[in-house]
Design a protein around this motif. Structure first.
Motif, mmCIF file in Angstrom:
data_model
loop_
_atom_site.group_PDB
_atom_site.id
_atom_site.type_symbol
_atom_site.label_atom_id
_atom_site.label_comp_id
_atom_site.label_asym_id
_atom_site.label_seq_id
_atom_site.Cartn_x
_atom_site.Cartn_y
_atom_site.Cartn_z
ATOM 1 N N ARG A 1 -4.217 1.469 -3.667
ATOM 2 C CA ARG A 1 -5.377 1.001 -4.441
ATOM 3 C C ARG A 1 -5.566 2.032 -5.545
ATOM 4 O O ARG A 1 -5.811 3.204 -5.296
ATOM 5 C CB ARG A 1 -6.638 0.885 -3.590
ATOM 6 N N GLU B 1 3.843 -0.451 1.985
ATOM 7 C CA GLU B 1 2.892 0.512 1.426
ATOM 8 C C GLU B 1 1.911 -0.234 0.520
ATOM 9 O O GLU B 1 2.310 -1.114 -0.229
ATOM 10 C CB GLU B 1 3.608 1.565 0.588
ATOM 11 N N CYS B 2 0.661 0.154 0.602
ATOM 12 C CA CYS B 2 -0.375 -0.391 -0.275
ATOM 13 C C CYS B 2 -1.059 0.759 -0.997
ATOM 14 O O CYS B 2 -1.486 1.733 -0.361
ATOM 15 C CB CYS B 2 -1.426 -1.154 0.522
ATOM 16 N N ALA C 1 -5.976 -3.921 4.556
ATOM 17 C CA ALA C 1 -4.521 -3.975 4.470
ATOM 18 C C ALA C 1 -3.810 -3.892 5.824
ATOM 19 O O ALA C 1 -2.628 -4.226 5.913
ATOM 20 C CB ALA C 1 -4.021 -2.835 3.575
ATOM 21 N N ARG D 1 -4.992 -11.926 0.189
ATOM 22 C CA ARG D 1 -3.977 -11.230 0.994
ATOM 23 C C ARG D 1 -2.720 -12.074 1.145
ATOM 24 O O ARG D 1 -1.603 -11.556 1.053
ATOM 25 C CB ARG D 1 -4.519 -10.876 2.383
ATOM 26 N N LEU E 1 1.391 -3.591 -3.631
ATOM 27 C CA LEU E 1 1.937 -3.565 -2.298
ATOM 28 C C LEU E 1 3.450 -3.526 -2.468
ATOM 29 O O LEU E 1 3.993 -4.298 -3.263
ATOM 30 C CB LEU E 1 1.525 -4.827 -1.536
ATOM 31 N N TYR F 1 -4.537 4.704 0.056
ATOM 32 C CA TYR F 1 -3.123 4.470 0.336
ATOM 33 C C TYR F 1 -2.971 4.219 1.822
ATOM 34 O O TYR F 1 -3.629 4.848 2.647
ATOM 35 C CB TYR F 1 -2.308 5.692 -0.071
#
Length: 153
Positions: free
Chosen positions: A28, A25-26, A79, A108, A50, A150
């Motif tokens: 922001r 999961e990311c 992402a 990244r 993350l 997300y």
């Protein structure tokens, strides 16, 4: 620079061999939450986390700060490269990150390597506790309320 990622995993560790990445999961963050993690970050960057979840119930976390000029396209496009790690073991995930360093770029690569390193450290110590300053990250409602973007795999 940064340690070689493959040196972080002991191949003889049975726990590491059984560990598979099940979810990535990311988040922001909006300005309010970004200020908590990166005070004075300004409006010229994106901040977030993350998280990597495993079949063993352990979760690794990595934080990021991306200068706005370095984010080509939208956050989801940025992402989506992490999706290929889902289903891999920790060792295979670290190898994959190392292979993609040039294509992914430093931000990244370092983000995923730090989350995998955090995960590896938690597996070694059998600890699932979140650092005190990041304890608010357990509140998913708070995270979603304060996320501008997300993505989950």
């Amino acid at each position: 620079m940064y340690p070689e990622p493959l040196t972080l995993v002991r191949e003889s560790d049975e726990c590491t061999k059984k560990c598979q990445i099940t979810r990535i999961e990311c988040f922001r963050f909006d300005c309010e939450l970004a200020d908590q993690l990166q005070p004075g970050h300004g409006t010229d960057c994106h901040c977030g986390i993350l998280t990597i979840s495993t079949n063993l119930g352990t979760c690794g976390v990595g934080q990021f700060v991306i200068p706005c000029g370095n984010l080509k396209g939208d956050f989801v496009q940025w992402a989506v490269v992490f999706q290929k790690l889902k289903g891999l073991t920790l060792k295979d995930g670290l190898q994959y990150v190392h292979q993609k360093r040039e294509v992914w770029g430093e931000v990244r690569t370092q983000l995923m390597a730090s989350a995998l390193t955090n995960l590896s450290e938690k597996l070694e110590s059998s600890s699932t506790t979140v650092e005190p300053e990041l304890s608010f990250l357990r509140d998913r409602t708070y995270l979603f309320d304060h996320s501008g973007a997300y993505i989950s795999f």
